[in-house]
Design a protein around this motif. Structure first.
Motif, PDB file in Angstrom:
ATOM      1  N   MET A 214       7.015   4.985  -6.430  1.00 33.76           N
ATOM      2  CA  MET A 214       5.606   5.080  -6.811  1.00 33.76           C
ATOM      3  C   MET A 214       4.809   3.868  -6.332  1.00 33.76           C
ATOM      4  O   MET A 214       3.643   3.991  -5.919  1.00 33.76           O
ATOM      5  N   GLN A 215       5.409   2.684  -6.357  1.00 29.70           N
ATOM      6  CA  GLN A 215       4.703   1.484  -5.927  1.00 29.70           C
ATOM      7  C   GLN A 215       4.396   1.510  -4.437  1.00 29.70           C
ATOM      8  O   GLN A 215       3.446   0.857  -3.985  1.00 29.70           O
ATOM      9  N   GLU A 216       5.169   2.261  -3.654  1.00 29.21           N
ATOM     10  CA  GLU A 216       4.909   2.369  -2.221  1.00 29.21           C
ATOM     11  C   GLU A 216       3.772   3.351  -1.925  1.00 29.21           C
ATOM     12  O   GLU A 216       3.187   3.320  -0.840  1.00 29.21           O
ATOM     13  N   ILE A 217       3.457   4.218  -2.872  1.00 23.87           N
ATOM     14  CA  ILE A 217       2.374   5.182  -2.695  1.00 23.87           C
ATOM     15  C   ILE A 217       1.022   4.537  -2.972  1.00 23.87           C
ATOM     16  O   ILE A 217       0.003   4.926  -2.396  1.00 23.87           O
ATOM     17  N   GLU A 218       1.012   3.535  -3.835  1.00 24.79           N
ATOM     18  CA  GLU A 218      -0.256   2.906  -4.219  1.00 24.79           C
ATOM     19  C   GLU A 218      -1.071   2.409  -3.028  1.00 24.79           C
ATOM     20  O   GLU A 218      -2.292   2.651  -2.967  1.00 24.79           O
ATOM     21  N   PRO A 219      -0.474   1.736  -2.016  1.00 23.28           N
ATOM     22  CA  PRO A 219      -1.289   1.301  -0.864  1.00 23.28           C
ATOM     23  C   PRO A 219      -1.896   2.454  -0.077  1.00 23.28           C
ATOM     24  O   PRO A 219      -2.970   2.302   0.515  1.00 23.28           O
ATOM     25  N   ILE A 220      -1.225   3.619  -0.070  1.00 24.76           N
ATOM     26  CA  ILE A 220      -1.786   4.790   0.610  1.00 24.76           C
ATOM     27  C   ILE A 220      -3.083   5.209  -0.055  1.00 24.76           C
ATOM     28  O   ILE A 220      -4.095   5.478   0.608  1.00 24.76           O
ATOM     29  N   LEU A 221      -3.086   5.259  -1.366  1.00 25.38           N
ATOM     30  CA  LEU A 221      -4.285   5.638  -2.106  1.00 25.38           C
ATOM     31  C   LEU A 221      -5.359   4.559  -1.988  1.00 25.38           C
ATOM     32  O   LEU A 221      -6.551   4.862  -1.945  1.00 25.38           O
ATOM     33  N   ARG A 222      -4.943   3.306  -1.905  1.00 28.31           N
ATOM     34  CA  ARG A 222      -5.900   2.202  -1.800  1.00 28.31           C
ATOM     35  C   ARG A 222      -6.618   2.196  -0.459  1.00 28.31           C
ATOM     36  O   ARG A 222      -7.702   1.635  -0.327  1.00 28.31           O
ATOM     37  N   GLN A 223      -6.030   2.829   0.550  1.00 29.42           N
ATOM     38  CA  GLN A 223      -6.633   2.849   1.874  1.00 29.42           C
ATOM     39  C   GLN A 223      -7.509   4.072   2.109  1.00 29.42           C
ATOM     40  O   GLN A 223      -8.245   4.150   3.092  1.00 29.42           O
ATOM     41  N   ALA A 224      -7.466   5.055   1.200  1.00 28.85           N
ATOM     42  CA  ALA A 224      -8.181   6.315   1.403  1.00 28.85           C
ATOM     43  C   ALA A 224      -9.676   6.170   1.119  1.00 28.85           C
ATOM     44  O   ALA A 224     -10.082   5.484   0.176  1.00 28.85           O
ATOM     45  N   ASP A 225     -10.484   6.834   1.939  1.00 24.61           N
ATOM     46  CA  ASP A 225     -11.916   6.941   1.682  1.00 24.61           C
ATOM     47  C   ASP A 225     -12.205   8.155   0.801  1.00 24.61           C
ATOM     48  O   ASP A 225     -13.138   8.132   0.003  1.00 24.61           O
ATOM     49  N   ARG A 335      -4.318 -12.871  -6.229  1.00 24.69           N
ATOM     50  CA  ARG A 335      -3.721 -13.670  -7.309  1.00 24.69           C
ATOM     51  C   ARG A 335      -3.756 -12.947  -8.654  1.00 24.69           C
ATOM     52  O   ARG A 335      -2.862 -13.127  -9.488  1.00 24.69           O
ATOM     53  N   HIS A 336      -4.781 -12.127  -8.866  1.00 26.76           N
ATOM     54  CA  HIS A 336      -4.972 -11.502 -10.179  1.00 26.76           C
ATOM     55  C   HIS A 336      -4.252 -10.157 -10.284  1.00 26.76           C
ATOM     56  O   HIS A 336      -3.555  -9.887 -11.268  1.00 26.76           O
ATOM     57  N   THR A 337      -4.422  -9.299  -9.274  1.00 27.78           N
ATOM     58  CA  THR A 337      -3.836  -7.961  -9.337  1.00 27.78           C
ATOM     59  C   THR A 337      -2.437  -7.893  -8.731  1.00 27.78           C
ATOM     60  O   THR A 337      -1.723  -6.910  -8.948  1.00 27.78           O
ATOM     61  N   GLU A 338      -2.064  -8.925  -7.955  1.00 26.38           N
ATOM     62  CA  GLU A 338      -0.777  -8.976  -7.252  1.00 26.38           C
ATOM     63  C   GLU A 338      -0.614  -7.844  -6.239  1.00 26.38           C
ATOM     64  O   GLU A 338       0.506  -7.471  -5.887  1.00 26.38           O
ATOM     65  N   LYS A 339      -1.735  -7.323  -5.753  1.00 29.66           N
ATOM     66  CA  LYS A 339      -1.684  -6.331  -4.681  1.00 29.66           C
ATOM     67  C   LYS A 339      -1.688  -7.028  -3.329  1.00 29.66           C
ATOM     68  O   LYS A 339      -2.255  -8.114  -3.178  1.00 29.66           O
ATOM     69  N   TRP A 340      -1.068  -6.359  -2.344  1.00 22.87           N
ATOM     70  CA  TRP A 340      -0.851  -6.963  -1.041  1.00 22.87           C
ATOM     71  C   TRP A 340      -1.652  -6.265   0.048  1.00 22.87           C
ATOM     72  O   TRP A 340      -1.925  -5.065  -0.034  1.00 22.87           O
ATOM     73  N   TRP A 341      -2.027  -7.044   1.080  1.00 20.19           N
ATOM     74  CA  TRP A 341      -2.665  -6.531   2.291  1.00 20.19           C
ATOM     75  C   TRP A 341      -1.957  -7.117   3.508  1.00 20.19           C
ATOM     76  O   TRP A 341      -1.339  -8.191   3.423  1.00 20.19           O
ATOM     77  N   MET A 342      -2.059  -6.428   4.609  1.00 15.06           N
ATOM     78  CA  MET A 342      -1.413  -6.860   5.845  1.00 15.06           C
ATOM     79  C   MET A 342      -2.429  -6.827   6.980  1.00 15.06           C
ATOM     80  O   MET A 342      -3.221  -5.882   7.083  1.00 15.06           O
ATOM     81  N   GLN A 343      -2.406  -7.846   7.816  1.00 17.74           N
ATOM     82  CA  GLN A 343      -3.323  -7.895   8.955  1.00 17.74           C
ATOM     83  C   GLN A 343      -2.677  -7.247  10.174  1.00 17.74           C
ATOM     84  O   GLN A 343      -1.552  -7.574  10.544  1.00 17.74           O
ATOM     85  N   ILE A 344      -3.399  -6.304  10.773  1.00 12.23           N
ATOM     86  CA  ILE A 344      -2.918  -5.606  11.965  1.00 12.23           C
ATOM     87  C   ILE A 344      -3.759  -6.067  13.153  1.00 12.23           C
ATOM     88  O   ILE A 344      -4.958  -5.765  13.227  1.00 12.23           O
ATOM     89  N   ASP A 345      -3.157  -6.812  14.057  1.00  8.89           N
ATOM     90  CA  ASP A 345      -3.860  -7.265  15.256  1.00  8.89           C
ATOM     91  C   ASP A 345      -3.721  -6.221  16.356  1.00  8.89           C
ATOM     92  O   ASP A 345      -2.619  -5.719  16.607  1.00  8.89           O
ATOM     93  N   VAL A 356      -5.239  -4.123   6.115  1.00  9.19           N
ATOM     94  CA  VAL A 356      -4.998  -2.853   5.428  1.00  9.19           C
ATOM     95  C   VAL A 356      -4.105  -3.069   4.213  1.00  9.19           C
ATOM     96  O   VAL A 356      -3.311  -4.021   4.166  1.00  9.19           O
ATOM     97  N   PRO A 357      -4.212  -2.205   3.221  1.00  7.32           N
ATOM     98  CA  PRO A 357      -3.338  -2.311   2.053  1.00  7.32           C
ATOM     99  C   PRO A 357      -1.868  -2.140   2.442  1.00  7.32           C
ATOM    100  O   PRO A 357      -1.530  -1.367   3.342  1.00  7.32           O
ATOM    101  N   CYS A 358      -1.004  -2.848   1.778  1.00  5.06           N
ATOM    102  CA  CYS A 358       0.440  -2.702   1.983  1.00  5.06           C
ATOM    103  C   CYS A 358       1.132  -2.990   0.657  1.00  5.06           C
ATOM    104  O   CYS A 358       0.482  -3.224  -0.368  1.00  5.06           O
ATOM    105  N   SER A 359       2.442  -2.998   0.676  1.00  2.87           N
ATOM    106  CA  SER A 359       3.213  -3.253  -0.534  1.00  2.87           C
ATOM    107  C   SER A 359       3.989  -4.562  -0.398  1.00  2.87           C
ATOM    108  O   SER A 359       4.119  -5.123   0.696  1.00  2.87           O
ATOM    109  N   TYR A 360       4.500  -5.028  -1.501  1.00  2.00           N
ATOM    110  CA  TYR A 360       5.346  -6.232  -1.488  1.00  2.00           C
ATOM    111  C   TYR A 360       6.579  -6.002  -0.633  1.00  2.00           C
ATOM    112  O   TYR A 360       7.068  -6.908   0.046  1.00  2.00           O
ATOM    113  N   GLN A 361       7.055  -4.752  -0.625  1.00  2.00           N
ATOM    114  CA  GLN A 361       8.232  -4.435   0.186  1.00  2.00           C
ATOM    115  C   GLN A 361       7.932  -4.618   1.674  1.00  2.00           C
ATOM    116  O   GLN A 361       8.815  -5.040   2.439  1.00  2.00           O
ATOM    117  N   ASP A 362       6.716  -4.329   2.111  1.00  2.00           N
ATOM    118  CA  ASP A 362       6.346  -4.564   3.508  1.00  2.00           C
ATOM    119  C   ASP A 362       6.471  -6.043   3.853  1.00  2.00           C
ATOM    120  O   ASP A 362       6.943  -6.413   4.936  1.00  2.00           O
TER     121      ASP A 362
END
Length: 382
Positions: A214-225, A335-345, A356-362
């Motif tokens: 379930m935690q891996e699905i959260e970044p998918i929803l966070r990226q959706a418009d 720092r507050h929500t502990e959510k992660w993002w990743m930079q794509i060059d 873009v949103p990502c997970s701690y596992q990424d």
């Protein structure tokens, strides 16, 4: 534009007075006699009693949005200011295509005004009208669909709710950047369709994967418009009021968890719930499940963080290097929500980098010297 011309008011005997002042019904301004001033709202509810895109609909079906409202209005209000208005039910067009275009105009106006529309459908093909509401934007969008199967049937001899994804993927102009499909069931989905989506670098998650990660699905929803949630993704025990009910699928609790994640996303600008058939919903169990999902979506909305500034003290920055590559991969953690993002060059250097949103596992995958699959998929789309 005067939005009131598109809507019919709600029955006063059902929605004219809240059960108690502390319930949702006591905080929502519904369209009863005069059309509410939606510009002063933050969240907007609208019903879509349109079922011509499916098969076997009855007169009872057209009360679907109102049945969901009845259960929603009885729930206790959550935290936050809850500036929510209910615009009533969208008047269907003369033809089904006219309804799509009406929905397009309404979504376009609301999204442009910075409101968060929650759509209570209606057959799943209305996702197409929701998607059309983004055509005017000068940017590409990300669509996430939650459904038990991919609605990619052959257009001939099938109802629109079984092939609307065809229209979205082939729409011209093409402004779809990313597409994700969540909670499909392998035995209901053609393997060749799955292979075609994977070649397009779209993300697909079976219902078992959702349950286990379930935690891996959260970044998918966070990226959706925009998100489209078909009630058929939920198992029969929790949502019997659907045409294709089966004993397997998401639980009601898991569906609410996804809606909580979706509501919290600062990027999400519209959310649609589709496929509810009230004539099959004994004791209103499905209406209660959907109402609770809407509640979690609104509650999540009032937990949003606002504008993201990755250079502020709100974020921690992590740089991961690779032994055989001088380039580094950048990650950001709130720092507050502990959510992660990743930079794509962009490897070609033709466009600025994306964060873009990502997970701690990424992050852990990159720290172990491997390139995360999310990075590969994003790079392929750029």
């Amino acid at each position: 534009m005067n939005l009131s011309i598109f809507f019919e008011p709600l029955p006063e005997e059902q929605f004219g007075q809240a059960d108690t002042p502390k319930t949702v019904g006591g905080y929502v301004a519904p369209f009863l006699h005069s059309f509410p001033d939606w510009r002063s709202s933050e969240v907007v509810l609208l019903g879509l009693p349109e079922y011509r895109g499916t098969t076997g609909a009855t007169d009872v079906t057209y009360q679907g949005p109102n049945r969901i409202r009845q259960e929603l209005y009885r729930l206790m209000k959550g935290t936050g200011s809850w500036l929510v208005m209910d615009l009533g039910n969208l008047l269907p067009g003369i033809q089904l295509e006219d309804t799509y275009l009406r929905l397009k105009e309404v979504v376009e106006i609301l999204v442009d005004a910075g409101k968060f529309p929650i759509l209570l459908g209606g057959s799943h093909d209305l996702t197409y009208g929701q998607f059309l509401g983004y055509e005017h934007l000068s940017k590409t969008v990300n669509l996430t669909v939650i459904d038990s199967q991919l609605d990619m049937a052959e257009i001939e001899d099938t109802s629109p709710d079984q092939h609307h994804l065809h229209r979205i993927l082939l729409h011209d102009p093409n402004y779809l950047f990313g597409f994700s499909h969540i909670a499909h069931q392998a035995y209901l989905t053609d393997s060749s369709t799955l292979a075609a989506f994977e070649k397009l670098h779209f993300e697909l998650f079976r219902v078992g994967q959702v349950r286990q990660q379930m935690q891996e699905i959260e970044p998918i929803l966070r990226q959706a418009d925009l998100i489209s949630f078909d009630v058929s993704a939920i198992r029969h025990q929790d949502a019997p009021g659907q045409q294709h009910a089966n004993p397997f699928g998401l639980t009601g609790e898991e569906a609410c968890q996804l809606c909580w994640y979706a509501g919290q996303s600062d990027q999400l600008s519209s959310l649609g719930f589709y496929g509810y058939r009230p004539e099959l919903d004994h004791r209103s169990l499905t209406a209660t499940t959907l109402a609770t999902m809407v509640w979690y979506s609104i509650e999540g909305f009032y937990q949003r963080q606002g504008t993201l500034d990755f250079n502020s003290n709100q974020f921690l920055k992590f740089s991961v290097g690779f032994h055989d590559n001088p380039n580094k991969m950048l990650f950001y953690k709130n720092r507050h929500t502990e959510k992660w993002w990743m930079q794509i060059d962009d490897l070609s250097g033709s466009r600025p980098p994306l964060i873009v949103p990502c997970s701690y596992q990424d992050y852990l995958t990159a720290a172990d010297g491997e390139v995360p699959n999310r990075w590969v998929l994003m790079q392929a789309r750029m």
